[in-house]
Design a protein around this motif. Structure first.
Motif, PDB file in Angstrom:
ATOM      1  N   LYS A   2      41.693  35.883  50.296  1.00 46.32           N
ATOM      2  CA  LYS A   2      40.886  36.972  49.760  1.00 46.32           C
ATOM      3  C   LYS A   2      40.894  38.186  50.682  1.00 46.32           C
ATOM      4  CE  LYS A   2      36.507  35.601  51.713  1.00 46.32           C
ATOM      5  NZ  LYS A   2      35.098  35.464  51.521  1.00 46.32           N
ATOM      6  N   LYS A  11      30.132  45.754  46.945  1.00 45.81           N
ATOM      7  CA  LYS A  11      29.594  44.584  47.654  1.00 45.81           C
ATOM      8  C   LYS A  11      28.293  44.957  48.369  1.00 45.81           C
ATOM      9  CE  LYS A  11      33.864  42.039  48.530  1.00 45.81           C
ATOM     10  NZ  LYS A  11      34.593  41.249  49.507  1.00 45.81           N
ATOM     11  N   THR A  32      27.254  32.979  52.986  1.00 43.41           N
ATOM     12  CA  THR A  32      28.356  33.348  53.878  1.00 43.41           C
ATOM     13  C   THR A  32      29.306  34.301  53.161  1.00 43.41           C
ATOM     14  OG1 THR A  32      28.205  31.179  54.916  1.00 43.41           O
ATOM     15  CG2 THR A  32      30.280  32.354  55.193  1.00 43.41           C
ATOM     16  N   SER A  34      31.358  38.519  53.067  1.00 41.50           N
ATOM     17  CA  SER A  34      31.168  39.945  53.328  1.00 41.50           C
ATOM     18  C   SER A  34      30.133  40.591  52.412  1.00 41.50           C
ATOM     19  CB  SER A  34      32.512  40.676  53.202  1.00 41.50           C
ATOM     20  OG  SER A  34      33.063  40.483  51.912  1.00 41.50           O
ATOM     21  N   THR A  35      29.870  40.024  51.240  1.00 51.94           N
ATOM     22  CA  THR A  35      28.882  40.620  50.323  1.00 51.94           C
ATOM     23  C   THR A  35      27.461  40.253  50.761  1.00 51.94           C
ATOM     24  OG1 THR A  35      30.515  40.270  48.584  1.00 51.94           O
ATOM     25  CG2 THR A  35      28.323  40.994  47.895  1.00 51.94           C
ATOM     26  N   ASP A  91      33.504  33.826  44.791  1.00 47.65           N
ATOM     27  CA  ASP A  91      34.890  34.275  44.583  1.00 47.65           C
ATOM     28  C   ASP A  91      35.129  34.615  43.113  1.00 47.65           C
ATOM     29  OD1 ASP A  91      35.806  33.959  47.327  1.00 47.65           O
ATOM     30  OD2 ASP A  91      35.305  31.862  46.977  1.00 47.65           O
ATOM     31  N   LYS A 101      33.319  29.103  44.703  1.00 52.08           N
ATOM     32  CA  LYS A 101      32.979  29.570  46.039  1.00 52.08           C
ATOM     33  C   LYS A 101      33.850  28.845  47.061  1.00 52.08           C
ATOM     34  CE  LYS A 101      28.803  29.997  47.366  1.00 52.08           C
ATOM     35  NZ  LYS A 101      29.338  31.166  48.102  1.00 52.08           N
ATOM     36  N   GLY A 102      33.787  29.325  48.298  1.00 54.60           N
ATOM     37  CA  GLY A 102      34.517  28.637  49.367  1.00 54.60           C
ATOM     38  C   GLY A 102      35.625  29.455  49.977  1.00 54.60           C
ATOM     39  N   LYS A 128      34.626  40.233  40.109  1.00 56.75           N
ATOM     40  CA  LYS A 128      34.554  38.766  40.212  1.00 56.75           C
ATOM     41  C   LYS A 128      33.987  38.093  38.962  1.00 56.75           C
ATOM     42  CE  LYS A 128      34.407  38.626  45.212  1.00 56.75           C
ATOM     43  NZ  LYS A 128      33.573  38.433  46.399  1.00 56.75           N
TER      44      LYS A 128
HETATM   45  C1  5RP Z   1      32.214  31.547  51.505  1.00 59.12           C
HETATM   46  C2  5RP Z   1      32.033  32.012  50.112  1.00 59.12           C
HETATM   47  C3  5RP Z   1      31.856  33.478  49.924  1.00 59.12           C
HETATM   48  O1  5RP Z   1      30.568  33.723  49.490  1.00 59.12           O
HETATM   49  C4  5RP Z   1      32.866  33.979  48.917  1.00 59.12           C
HETATM   50  O2  5RP Z   1      34.168  33.685  49.403  1.00 59.12           O
HETATM   51  C5  5RP Z   1      32.747  35.497  48.687  1.00 59.12           C
HETATM   52  O3  5RP Z   1      33.013  36.174  49.862  1.00 59.12           O
HETATM   53  P1  5RP Z   1      33.013  37.778  49.937  1.00 59.12           P
HETATM   54  O4  5RP Z   1      31.620  38.197  49.654  1.00 59.12           O
HETATM   55  O5  5RP Z   1      33.462  38.062  51.355  1.00 59.12           O
HETATM   56  O6  5RP Z   1      33.994  38.288  48.922  1.00 59.12           O
HETATM   57  O7  5RP Z   1      32.000  31.267  49.165  1.00 59.12           O
HETATM   58  O8  5RP Z   1      32.523  30.177  51.552  1.00 59.12           O
END
Ligand code: 5RP
Length: 230
Positions: A2, A11, A32, A34-35, A91, A101-102, A128
């Motif tokens: 990603k 975000k 967890t 960036s958002t 995701d 997610k993940g 998303k």
């Molecule tokens: C971490 C996640 C994140 O929340 C997911 O990947 C989205 O991340 P981002 O906000 O950086 O796009 O599931 O395990």
């Protein structure tokens, strides 16, 4: 892999909007990515500006470090087994509120924390929110079971790829000491059935399909839209 810098403004909008859901006295799961990092930063500001008094439960080492840096008081699931709210990123989210997610390899703890919460909110940019899930499903695997799990995931029609470190040779190791395989299933027509079949594989610790989302805070050029489960 990603791109965490994509849709950075959206975000931030989504993440900061969801921070307003937190009230003093709450116990809140801190996701967890960036958002939701924007949620955590905004919560830190609210602690300093308004004296907001709540306890956070982080879903990863990354979330824990950020929360500490922002001055957020933390607790554990052991001390506070039932949370008022959990906020996290995603995701992909489909129209039936199934979620993948993940992307940050934190989905096992994210699932435990969100399932411990009375209300689970996801913050995301509008790219998303999709009609059907297509994102590769992250699966956390006991290293001892890797080859068996890969074979069984292929039997389910997936293409498993062991996630590799960026500044490290070899696989990504999760906060729980395990590997992650990203499994491309193409268009996922039956997320619930697929989730159950992945759970049945010996050596799978947890997969990234979630079915417990209550509300989505989705941001785009028009601002933030709140979408509830229908
Ligand atoms: C971490 C996640 C994140 O929340 C997911 O990947 C989205 O991340 P981002 O906000 O950086 O796009 O599931 O395990």
């Amino acid at each position: 892999m990603k791109d965490v810098s994509a849709n950075a403004d959206a975000k931030r909008l989504a993440g900061e909007a969801a921070a307003e859901l937190v009230k003093s006295g709450m116990v809140v799961g801190l996701g967890t990515g960036s958002t939701v990092a924007w949620t955590i930063k905004r919560l830190g500001e609210r602690v300093k500006e308004e004296g907001l008094d709540f306890l956070g439960i982080p879903t990863s080492f990354q979330a824990e470090n950020l929360a500490i840096a922002c001055g957020i008081r933390l607790t554990t699931l052991n001390s506070h087994p039932v949370l008022d709210l959990a906020i996290d990123g995603a995701d992909q989210v489909d129209q039936n509120f199934f979620v993948i997610k993940g992307g940050g390899a934190a989905h096992t703890r994210e699932k435990v924390v969100s399932c411990s919460a009375k209300r689970f909110v996801i913050v995301a940019d509008e790219s998303k929110y999709v009609p059907k899930l297509t994102w590769p499903v992250p699966v956390e695997v006991l290293p001892f079971a890797l080859r068996l799990v890969e074979r069984r995931l292929s039997d389910l029609g997936g293409k498993p790829v062991l996630r590799l470190g960026k500044m490290k040779d070899g696989p990504v190791i999760t906060d729980n000491g395990n590997f992650v395989v990203d499994v491309d299933f193409g268009v996922i027509e039956d997320p619930k059935g697929l989730a159950a079949r992945i759970c049945g594989i010996p050596g799978v610790v947890e997969h990234g399909i979630f079915d417990n989302l209550d509300e989505l805070y989705l941001a785009g050029k028009g601002g933030v839209e709140r979408i509830g489960r229908s």
